[in-house]
Design an enzyme around this catalytic site. Sequence first.
Site, PDB file in Angstrom:
ATOM      1  CG  ASP A  58      -1.710   1.230   1.424  1.00  0.00           C
ATOM      2  OD1 ASP A  58      -1.947   1.911   0.407  1.00  0.00           O
ATOM      3  OD2 ASP A  58      -2.115   1.525   2.569  1.00  0.00           O
ATOM      4  CD  GLU A  73      -8.146 -21.322 -12.342  1.00  0.00           C
ATOM      5  OE1 GLU A  73      -7.910 -21.467 -11.143  1.00  0.00           O
ATOM      6  OE2 GLU A  73      -9.072 -20.597 -12.762  1.00  0.00           O
ATOM      7  CG  ASP A 118     -10.730 -17.049 -13.359  1.00  0.00           C
ATOM      8  OD1 ASP A 118      -9.925 -17.387 -12.488  1.00  0.00           O
ATOM      9  OD2 ASP A 118     -11.969 -17.033 -13.177  1.00  0.00           O
ATOM     10  CG  HIS A 124      -5.310 -16.101  -6.234  1.00  0.00           C
ATOM     11  ND1 HIS A 124      -4.713 -16.680  -7.328  1.00  0.00           N
ATOM     12  CD2 HIS A 124      -6.616 -16.011  -6.538  1.00  0.00           C
ATOM     13  CE1 HIS A 124      -5.625 -16.925  -8.247  1.00  0.00           C
ATOM     14  NE2 HIS A 124      -6.795 -16.528  -7.799  1.00  0.00           N
ATOM     15  CG  ASP A 125      -7.556 -19.734  -6.292  1.00  0.00           C
ATOM     16  OD1 ASP A 125      -8.153 -18.782  -5.753  1.00  0.00           O
ATOM     17  OD2 ASP A 125      -7.578 -19.940  -7.521  1.00  0.00           O
ATOM     18  CG  ASP A 173      -1.402   1.571  -3.672  1.00  0.00           C
ATOM     19  OD1 ASP A 173      -0.210   1.376  -3.944  1.00  0.00           O
ATOM     20  OD2 ASP A 173      -1.781   2.265  -2.700  1.00  0.00           O
ATOM     21  CG  ASP A 190      -6.322 -13.433 -13.606  1.00  0.00           C
ATOM     22  OD1 ASP A 190      -7.080 -14.144 -14.273  1.00  0.00           O
ATOM     23  OD2 ASP A 190      -5.781 -13.796 -12.548  1.00  0.00           O
TER      24      ASP A 190
HETATM   25  C1  NOJ Z   1     -10.315 -19.154 -10.286  1.00  0.00           C
HETATM   26  C2  NOJ Z   1      -9.576 -18.088  -9.527  1.00  0.00           C
HETATM   27  O1  NOJ Z   1      -8.223 -18.461  -9.419  1.00  0.00           O
HETATM   28  C3  NOJ Z   1     -10.270 -17.931  -8.202  1.00  0.00           C
HETATM   29  O2  NOJ Z   1      -9.563 -17.074  -7.339  1.00  0.00           O
HETATM   30  C4  NOJ Z   1     -11.653 -17.399  -8.456  1.00  0.00           C
HETATM   31  O3  NOJ Z   1     -12.338 -17.318  -7.228  1.00  0.00           O
HETATM   32  C5  NOJ Z   1     -12.431 -18.321  -9.409  1.00  0.00           C
HETATM   33  N1  NOJ Z   1     -11.648 -18.696 -10.543  1.00  0.00           N
HETATM   34  C6  NOJ Z   1     -13.657 -17.629  -9.925  1.00  0.00           C
HETATM   35  O4  NOJ Z   1     -13.291 -16.627 -10.826  1.00  0.00           O
END
Ligand code: NOJ
Length: 598
Positions: A67, A299, A245, A369-370, A75, A144
């Site tokens: 930030d 993905e 995505d 991030h998942d 940011d 993305d």
């Molecule tokens: C995959 C993304 O990596 C994830 O973070 C997101 O919640 C879902 N697709 C839905 O867009």
Amino acid sequence: MKNLKRMLCIFLTTALLAGMCIGAVSAFAAKEKPKTVTICSRTEPKYDNSWYKDLTVYQIWCRSFKDSDGDGIGDLEGVYQELDYLKDLGVDCIWFSPIYPSPQKDYGYDIADYYGINPEYGTMETFEKVMKGAHDRGMKVVMDLVINHTSDQHQWFQESRKSKDNPYHDWYFWRDPKNGSYPNNWDSLFEGKAWKYDENLGQYYLHVFAEGQPDLNMDNPEVRNEVKKIMRYWLDKGVDGFREDVISYISKDPGLPDGIPLPAATGIEHYDKGPNLDSYLKEFKQDVYNNYNMFTVGEMPQSKPADALTYGCGKRLDMLISFDQMTADGIVTDYVHVPFSLVRYKRAWRDWQTQLYGKGWNCLYIENHDHARVISRYGSEHYWKESGKTLATSYLMLTGTPFIYQGQEIGMLNTHFNSLDECKDVVTFNNEKTFAKVGVTGQRYLDLVNKTSREHARTPVQWDDSKNAGFTTGTPWFGVNPNYKTINVAAEQKDPDSILNYYKKALKVRKAYPALSKGSYKEYYPASEKIYCYEKDYGDQKALVICSFSKQDIPFVAPTGFDLSKGTLVLQNYPDAPAGSRSCTLRPYECRVYIYNG
Ligand code: NOJ
């Protein structure tokens, strides 16, 4: 039987993405609706984009990166300030998780305007400054692109819900109720059933993810034309590619038939690699990608190497993001946690390394991030430094394009939540309801979240040991991990033995030896739950990669043909590496990389 197996496989692997197997909108400049529909034209790529094979990609989840203005939210100016840090780390490409205007119901994966920048993160000018700063330092920039769904706040969706004859109505899946209820039996992967009723229209809309993420109807050529327009807009601006995505979900079975009942993922067989996926990907490639010097990584949650040979390998997309190596400690889902199995981890890499060799190219990653932080999942917090380095070695010496997620390079760990009130993710809250149905509630559910949720990946990056880890001078939007006093960038920059300095070295070593970055793969001791050992070969160069995943000392015998005393030790995580010609003792989480030139 085959079908049953496929269903089971889909079910098992879906879960990760979906959690339990389930898992400021800027002013919309009213755009004229496209009137003409172009037919996909046959083209050949105009550029040789094989440079993407030499990149190291760094993923930025902007909200938690840095930030710059004290509002507690990461940011783009914060990213700009750290470009030299990324360059110094050895990064050649930045992938931005979505930074578009969004109501943030899924932290940017719900896009409200594909042509703008989330004002919380900056302006288009700031983005252009960051992109130029990256390009000036020789780094690429990848956006993305989320085209399976938009935000429910997107102007297209707002229009589509106005009336059945609105020109945008068919941009989404609107259906009449069936027998007074949902149009089919599909589950949402993120929030209840996959259909949400709209009182005004008297119809349901489809949302495979959260309610605020209505699915786009890709069968409508106007939608595909708009997608191509978005792609060209960013490519013309200068970005170098896209991470796409859940791209495998963009084509739904016509008629949207009922699915085979599955816990929380019913219907998935009707949109995972649907009937028109190949044709739509081909259309995007021929009409857009072939005209730009860019790369794509898509993905595909349920993908196997065979899918990469069909949809990846430059035929449609360049690389696929598989989830295989991310399921070594979960059954059905990250949430059904089982002890980490090195055998499963190795099998995933082996399948992809061997089946794509010479035919395609792998996307290599162990964090994003998942998922919860990888040392907390697959390594040992006790042997934090050693296991962080071994995990890095285990995947950075493979053939493919490595991806690093923010904070991974300093060995960030899972945090601890005292209550769900501290959590932020729609998946955490959806899973709370799902698990309650099977009796997992209260502290038991919180324990699960503390172990497995993707919340852990989203805590602010720890820059130094000052207040809020130097992430912000304000109040951070999400709790900083209290371990920041010891785990932070500044401390690790000063420590030659840090995980951060190890990543820097590992990336250099990988580039210096083609056997590592491009070689063929041969694995030894595949049944061992303690040792990951593989050989890489390129021309007359050989590499031997040895990683212990044991908390105790263990004996190691080199595979036939390898003399440890004759190899050049190019990477190691202990200060010395005593060895006989064929054998040595590996200390907890010890790793070594030997090179043999022919
Ligand atoms: C995959 C993304 O990596 C994830 O973070 C997101 O919640 C879902 N697709 C839905 O867009």
